[in-house]
Design a protein around this motif. Sequence first.
Motif, PDB file in Angstrom:
ATOM      1  N   LEU B  67       0.910  -1.136   0.097  1.00 52.99           N
ATOM      2  CA  LEU B  67      -0.042   0.011   0.035  1.00 52.99           C
ATOM      3  C   LEU B  67       0.933   1.327   0.014  1.00 52.99           C
ATOM      4  CD1 LEU B  67      -2.578  -1.232   2.500  1.00 52.99           C
ATOM      5  CD2 LEU B  67      -2.744  -0.867   0.104  1.00 52.99           C
ATOM      6  N   PHE B  71      -0.044   4.816   4.516  1.00 56.64           N
ATOM      7  CA  PHE B  71      -1.169   3.986   5.188  1.00 56.64           C
ATOM      8  C   PHE B  71      -1.058   3.619   6.754  1.00 56.64           C
ATOM      9  CE2 PHE B  71      -3.661   0.051   5.877  1.00 56.64           C
ATOM     10  CZ  PHE B  71      -4.937   0.596   5.305  1.00 56.64           C
ATOM     11  N   LEU B 114      -9.263   2.753   8.152  1.00 56.14           N
ATOM     12  CA  LEU B 114     -10.668   2.425   7.364  1.00 56.14           C
ATOM     13  C   LEU B 114     -10.785   3.781   6.475  1.00 56.14           C
ATOM     14  CD1 LEU B 114     -12.769   0.671   9.899  1.00 56.14           C
ATOM     15  CD2 LEU B 114     -11.772  -0.381   7.991  1.00 56.14           C
ATOM     16  N   LEU B 117      -8.604   3.757   3.634  1.00 53.63           N
ATOM     17  CA  LEU B 117      -8.915   2.430   2.803  1.00 53.63           C
ATOM     18  C   LEU B 117     -10.080   2.922   2.016  1.00 53.63           C
ATOM     19  CD1 LEU B 117      -7.718  -0.382   2.445  1.00 53.63           C
ATOM     20  CD2 LEU B 117      -9.286  -1.008   4.020  1.00 53.63           C
ATOM     21  N   ARG B 121      -8.374   4.780  -1.130  1.00 48.26           N
ATOM     22  CA  ARG B 121      -8.052   3.653  -2.011  1.00 48.26           C
ATOM     23  C   ARG B 121      -9.316   3.219  -2.606  1.00 48.26           C
ATOM     24  NH1 ARG B 121      -3.517   2.378  -3.551  1.00 48.26           N
ATOM     25  NH2 ARG B 121      -3.776   0.170  -3.440  1.00 48.26           N
ATOM     26  N   GLY B 123     -11.789   1.358  -1.280  1.00 54.02           N
ATOM     27  CA  GLY B 123     -12.103   0.002  -0.886  1.00 54.02           C
ATOM     28  C   GLY B 123     -13.346  -0.056  -0.423  1.00 54.02           C
ATOM     29  N   TYR B 124     -13.793  -1.596  -0.234  1.00 55.42           N
ATOM     30  CA  TYR B 124     -15.542  -1.513   0.386  1.00 55.42           C
ATOM     31  C   TYR B 124     -15.361  -1.634   1.847  1.00 55.42           C
ATOM     32  CZ  TYR B 124     -19.752  -3.981   1.586  1.00 55.42           C
ATOM     33  OH  TYR B 124     -20.802  -4.211   2.188  1.00 55.42           O
ATOM     34  N   VAL B 125     -15.815  -0.615   2.320  1.00 56.61           N
ATOM     35  CA  VAL B 125     -15.734  -0.615   3.870  1.00 56.61           C
ATOM     36  C   VAL B 125     -17.145   0.013   4.334  1.00 56.61           C
ATOM     37  CG1 VAL B 125     -15.092   0.641   5.891  1.00 56.61           C
ATOM     38  CG2 VAL B 125     -13.713   0.221   4.147  1.00 56.61           C
ATOM     39  N   PRO B 126     -17.782  -1.176   4.913  1.00 57.08           N
ATOM     40  CA  PRO B 126     -19.429  -0.730   5.444  1.00 57.08           C
ATOM     41  C   PRO B 126     -19.306   0.000   6.606  1.00 57.08           C
ATOM     42  CG  PRO B 126     -18.499  -3.256   5.912  1.00 57.08           C
ATOM     43  CD  PRO B 126     -17.593  -2.593   5.326  1.00 57.08           C
ATOM     44  N   ASP B 131     -21.068  -3.515  11.491  1.00 56.03           N
ATOM     45  CA  ASP B 131     -19.964  -3.936  10.939  1.00 56.03           C
ATOM     46  C   ASP B 131     -18.885  -3.571  11.529  1.00 56.03           C
ATOM     47  OD1 ASP B 131     -21.108  -5.825   8.804  1.00 56.03           O
ATOM     48  OD2 ASP B 131     -21.561  -4.275   7.411  1.00 56.03           O
ATOM     49  N   THR B 135     -15.543  -5.499  13.153  1.00 51.06           N
ATOM     50  CA  THR B 135     -14.230  -5.402  12.723  1.00 51.06           C
ATOM     51  C   THR B 135     -13.519  -4.739  13.858  1.00 51.06           C
ATOM     52  OG1 THR B 135     -15.232  -4.588  10.717  1.00 51.06           O
ATOM     53  CG2 THR B 135     -12.784  -4.209  10.951  1.00 51.06           C
ATOM     54  N   LEU B 136     -13.882  -3.893  14.543  1.00 51.48           N
ATOM     55  CA  LEU B 136     -12.843  -3.317  15.514  1.00 51.48           C
ATOM     56  C   LEU B 136     -12.874  -3.943  16.825  1.00 51.48           C
ATOM     57  CD1 LEU B 136     -13.507   0.441  14.915  1.00 51.48           C
ATOM     58  CD2 LEU B 136     -11.904  -0.947  13.663  1.00 51.48           C
TER      59      LEU B 136
END
Lengths: 290, 171
Positions: B67, B71, B114, B117, B121, B123-126, B131, B135-136
């Motif tokens: 990355l 990051f 996140l 990201l 980037r 990216g798919y972050v819900p 969620d 995740t956390l």
Amino acid sequence: MMAGLLVVLSMTFIQGWPGVAMVNDGLGRVLAPVANVADAFGKQARVLWSAPGNSAVALERLEALERENAELKIDNAKLGEVTRENDRLRELLAFKRARIDLDLRGASVQASTFAREPGSLVHGAWIDAGHAQGVALGDPVASNRGLVGRVTRVLDRSAHVQLILDAESSVGARIERTLATGLLSGSPSGRLLLRYIPQNVSGEDERVQVGDLVYSSGLSGAAHFPPMIPIGQVVEVLQSDERPTQEAVVRPFVTFDELDLVLVITDWRPDPGIGEEPSLEGAVGGSSDG
Amino acid sequence: MNVYATIALLVSVALLQATVAPAASLGGAQPEWALLCVIVWGLLRGPRNGFIWALFLGLMLDQLSPLPVGFYTLPLLAAAWVTTGGRDVAFGTHFVLPMIMTVIGTAVYSLGQLALLSFVRGGYVPWNVTDLSATLLPILALNLLWLPVVYVPLRALARKGAGPRMEWGSR
């Protein structure tokens, strides 16, 4: 001297008397076990007494046996590891034979993962194959169990693989039972979500169901993957009649925590005639992709 | 602790983070040893030292990742800035302080990553509570679990070199 001689002679004569014989017999029965025990002790004592050299020899032999035992244990452990590696290689070989179409297009490079992404929210792995082994940027990576990801960075002798679990990863996927296609996205938590699956109105059977098998569709998009590589199984369906598409949570076949040997599919290029990745608009009302 | 020993230590931490930490993963999360080192060292030796460790470790982690640079460094610096600010404020050197700061630092570090990201980037972050919690929370729990393992040796190290603090210039 004379007295001793007399005692022996008298005993000789007395032996013939029946009463004395009975006493002798009774004493013999009682004393026999004691004598046996004493004899065993005697033998042990003789062994110990015979020479310190014998015990030294025994100790040497014991040490030799212990060494031999340790070596055998190491050999056994090595054999176990070799057997496991052999099993994994056989499984990879079976995968290569099953996907002869990929082998025809070019060599697959076998590599082993040796490091992971240094964070919980990004999912990647380094493999010990790079430019020198023919690995190129974007090459799909698989294991005997299924799709692993794609190469996102290549060095001379190593490469980074973005796992399909990663939030930046998206794979064109197809449900085996219904042939419906969707877009498989990873997420920071590593959960795989199959999105944009058409909401088919023709029948209940066309809907995504728990247990459905998911394969790569081979459709072109941001990333290219060969078709019909196993990905996983639907474990949860997120459905709403208000939405035009369905979503499903997919559990991957590959155990990413135990990822070890992988195959990099080199020289594979998507057929130019294959359609585009399913989009939200295109997904509504139809599921086939040919 | 001199500069060379510090560099050796930080390089080791970064390498362990990339190679051993995945093996210590639980519930899909892996312990953030680099983050814990930054938080603990910042609390023990002050914000300046915390920042230096965050910068160095962040750049090292960035090198170990494909990355873009930053990051890991930017969220680590943010976490260092937030957590070391709490030093000597409420609980002094009590062990509760590192625990609280680990919770805050993990949240800042993870949410920072996140955000990068998702917004940088693509990216798919819900971005929903369910969620995000899923995740956390495992990362947070794992970090709290590993905190004593990081805290105790670093505290000993800080006490051993309690005299002059680490400086980059010649002294």
